[in-house]
Every structure is written in C-alpha cells, then in structure tokens.
Design a protein around this motif. Structure first.
Motif, short mmCIF file in Angstrom:
data_model
loop_
_atom_site.label_atom_id
_atom_site.label_comp_id
_atom_site.label_asym_id
_atom_site.label_seq_id
_atom_site.Cartn_x
_atom_site.Cartn_y
_atom_site.Cartn_z
N GLY A 91 -34.87 -27.77 0.66
CA GLY A 91 -35.06 -26.41 1.14
C GLY A 91 -33.83 -25.52 1.04
O GLY A 91 -33.77 -24.47 1.69
N ALA A 92 -32.86 -25.87 0.21
CA ALA A 92 -31.67 -25.04 0.05
C ALA A 92 -31.97 -23.83 -0.83
O ALA A 92 -32.86 -23.87 -1.67
N ASP A 93 -31.20 -22.79 -0.63
CA ASP A 93 -31.27 -21.59 -1.47
C ASP A 93 -30.33 -21.68 -2.67
O ASP A 93 -30.59 -21.05 -3.69
N ALA A 94 -29.23 -22.41 -2.49
CA ALA A 94 -28.22 -22.47 -3.54
C ALA A 94 -27.52 -23.82 -3.51
O ALA A 94 -27.54 -24.54 -2.51
N LEU A 95 -26.88 -24.12 -4.64
CA LEU A 95 -26.12 -25.35 -4.80
C LEU A 95 -24.69 -24.99 -5.17
O LEU A 95 -24.46 -24.23 -6.12
N LEU A 96 -23.74 -25.52 -4.42
CA LEU A 96 -22.32 -25.35 -4.72
C LEU A 96 -21.85 -26.60 -5.44
O LEU A 96 -22.10 -27.72 -4.98
N THR A 97 -21.22 -26.44 -6.60
CA THR A 97 -20.70 -27.58 -7.34
C THR A 97 -19.18 -27.53 -7.39
O THR A 97 -18.58 -26.45 -7.39
N LEU A 98 -18.59 -28.73 -7.43
CA LEU A 98 -17.14 -28.86 -7.52
C LEU A 98 -16.83 -30.14 -8.28
O LEU A 98 -17.41 -31.18 -7.98
N PRO A 99 -15.91 -30.08 -9.25
CA PRO A 99 -15.53 -31.32 -9.93
C PRO A 99 -14.66 -32.18 -9.02
O PRO A 99 -13.86 -31.66 -8.24
N VAL A 100 -14.81 -33.47 -9.14
CA VAL A 100 -14.07 -34.39 -8.28
C VAL A 100 -12.57 -34.35 -8.55
O VAL A 100 -11.78 -34.72 -7.69
N ASP A 101 -12.17 -33.88 -9.73
CA ASP A 101 -10.75 -33.90 -10.08
C ASP A 101 -10.03 -32.58 -9.80
O ASP A 101 -9.03 -32.26 -10.43
N ALA A 102 -10.52 -31.83 -8.82
CA ALA A 102 -9.87 -30.59 -8.39
C ALA A 102 -9.56 -30.71 -6.89
O ALA A 102 -10.19 -30.07 -6.06
N PRO A 103 -8.57 -31.53 -6.53
CA PRO A 103 -8.33 -31.85 -5.11
C PRO A 103 -7.76 -30.72 -4.27
O PRO A 103 -7.68 -30.87 -3.05
N PHE A 104 -7.39 -29.63 -4.88
CA PHE A 104 -6.79 -28.52 -4.12
C PHE A 104 -7.72 -27.32 -4.04
O PHE A 104 -7.30 -26.19 -3.80
N ALA A 105 -9.01 -27.55 -4.23
CA ALA A 105 -10.00 -26.46 -4.21
C ALA A 105 -9.96 -25.72 -2.87
O ALA A 105 -9.65 -26.30 -1.83
N PRO A 106 -10.28 -24.45 -2.89
CA PRO A 106 -10.22 -23.63 -1.68
C PRO A 106 -11.24 -24.04 -0.62
O PRO A 106 -12.37 -24.42 -0.94
N THR A 107 -10.84 -23.93 0.61
CA THR A 107 -11.73 -24.26 1.73
C THR A 107 -12.70 -23.12 2.04
O THR A 107 -13.57 -23.27 2.89
N ALA A 132 -16.99 -25.27 -10.86
CA ALA A 132 -16.83 -24.78 -9.49
C ALA A 132 -17.67 -23.51 -9.39
O ALA A 132 -17.19 -22.41 -9.68
N ALA A 133 -18.93 -23.69 -9.04
CA ALA A 133 -19.87 -22.57 -9.13
C ALA A 133 -20.94 -22.64 -8.07
O ALA A 133 -21.16 -23.69 -7.46
N LEU A 134 -21.60 -21.52 -7.87
CA LEU A 134 -22.76 -21.44 -6.98
C LEU A 134 -23.97 -21.15 -7.85
O LEU A 134 -24.00 -20.17 -8.61
N TRP A 135 -24.96 -22.04 -7.76
CA TRP A 135 -26.17 -22.00 -8.59
C TRP A 135 -27.36 -21.73 -7.70
O TRP A 135 -27.71 -22.58 -6.87
N PRO A 136 -28.03 -20.59 -7.83
CA PRO A 136 -29.25 -20.37 -7.04
C PRO A 136 -30.32 -21.39 -7.43
O PRO A 136 -30.56 -21.64 -8.61
N VAL A 137 -30.96 -21.98 -6.44
CA VAL A 137 -32.01 -22.96 -6.69
C VAL A 137 -33.16 -22.32 -7.47
O VAL A 137 -33.78 -22.96 -8.32
#
Length: 194
Positions: A91-107, A132-137
């Motif tokens: 039931g999510a509206d969007a999906l946030l993706t992040l690569p595992v090898d970016a350990p300093f990504a913003p909070t 590192a993106a937001l994908w609408p479902v």
C-alpha cells in the motif's frame, strides 16, 4: 505520502575482490548496517534487493527481495521493479532506493526527494545518482513496459524525474567501489567532527 524503502545490494564488487559489498565492513559495521541506519528512520518499511542466498543477510532482519526469475542478471532496474511490486502490495505510494555502497547518504533523503511530488533522483556536485531515487508506485507499469522493450539504464527509466541537489562536502553519495574508496571512507569516519 507513504514511502517504503529498498537498499540495492548490488552483488559482488569485482574491484573489491569479489566480496559481497553489503557485507563489507566500515567502522566496524557492515555497509548494509550503515544503509539500514540511514534509511530505516526515513521510510515506513525497509527491504533489501539482492539475489542469491538470502540467509547471508539474516542478521540484519530485513525481507530480501529477489529479481523476478526472468529478470535475474539484468541490473538494478530489475531489482527496482521487484521492489515496486513489494511496495504496491504493502500500500505504499512511493519507493525510496539507495545503493548499499553509499554509507554517507543524507538522513533527509526521503523528505527532500518527496518534495517535488513525483519521481526524483539525487544529484551531488554535478553528478546524477539514479540509484538514490524516489519512484512513484503508480509508475511501475510504465517501467515494466520500458524494461520489456530491452531498456536497462536507470537514467532512461528516470527521464523526467526531478533532480534534487545534495551538494554537501564531503560528497554524501561517495560510492565505495574499490579498496582505496573503502580506505578513504574509514579515514572519513575516523576524522574528528568539527
């Protein structure tokens, strides 16, 4: 907006001696642990996109999403499609993706990428970061059609997405692709904060 998140494991790092990137350690914690610490507070639910034996990630307590059988080996877009299915079922509206090898990504990655109200991707210092993106479902069917046409490039899949700048220094999206990158990240963690 209900946002679920997925960490893109990325498989074995060829330039890291074939090691599973998600399980490499930085500052005494796996890269996967760093990604979880960053994303978990920003999303409703969190999963890991990874193929192979999910038991290797059991200590991290995340559901492991595999690419569809006919999509295995087809790159990160295959993992994003599987994750969008998972997000839609929840039931999510969007999906946030992040690569595992970016350990300093913003909070504040989820909040800032959600501000434009549609697909968005992170940029830093003039570089695009399509993992590192937001994908609408709601865009899942169009992505599936693009994938079925043979397209695998995330930049093409994100055509029309809003770029959102994260220009902090040092770069919050510095990827760890080589042993030298990992050593530089260790030095970054060891530096006293000013």
């Amino acid at each position: 907006m209900i946002i679920d998140g997925v960490i893109l494991a990325g498989g074995q790092g060829r330039r890291m001696g074939g090691a599973d990137k998600a399980l490499l350690t930085l500052g005494g914690q796996t890269l996967l642990s760093h990604a979880i610490a960053c994303l978990a507070p920003q999303v409703r639910r969190l999963a890991l996109s990874a193929n192979g034996d999910p038991a290797r990630f059991a200590d991290h307590g995340l559901p492991v999403l595999h690419d569809a059988p006919d999509h295995r080996g087809e790159g990160p877009l295959a993992g994003i499609l599987a994750a969008l299915d998972w997000a839609a079922m929840g039931g999510a509206d969007a999906l946030l993706t992040l690569p595992v090898d970016a350990p300093f990504a913003p909070t504040d990655l989820a909040r800032r990428l959600a501000e434009p109200g549609g697909p968005a991707l992170a940029t830093s210092h003039g570089r695009l970061h399509p993992t590192a993106a937001l994908w609408p479902v709601a865009g899942r069917a169009a992505l599936a059609t693009l994938f079925a046409s043979g397209e695998r490039r995330l930049r093409v899949a994100l055509a029309g997405a809003t770029p959102v700048a994260f220009d902090a220094i040092p770069d919050p999206f510095a990827n760890l692709n080589t042993p030298d990158d990992l050593a530089a990240a260790e030095a970054r963690i060891a530096r006293p904060r000013t």
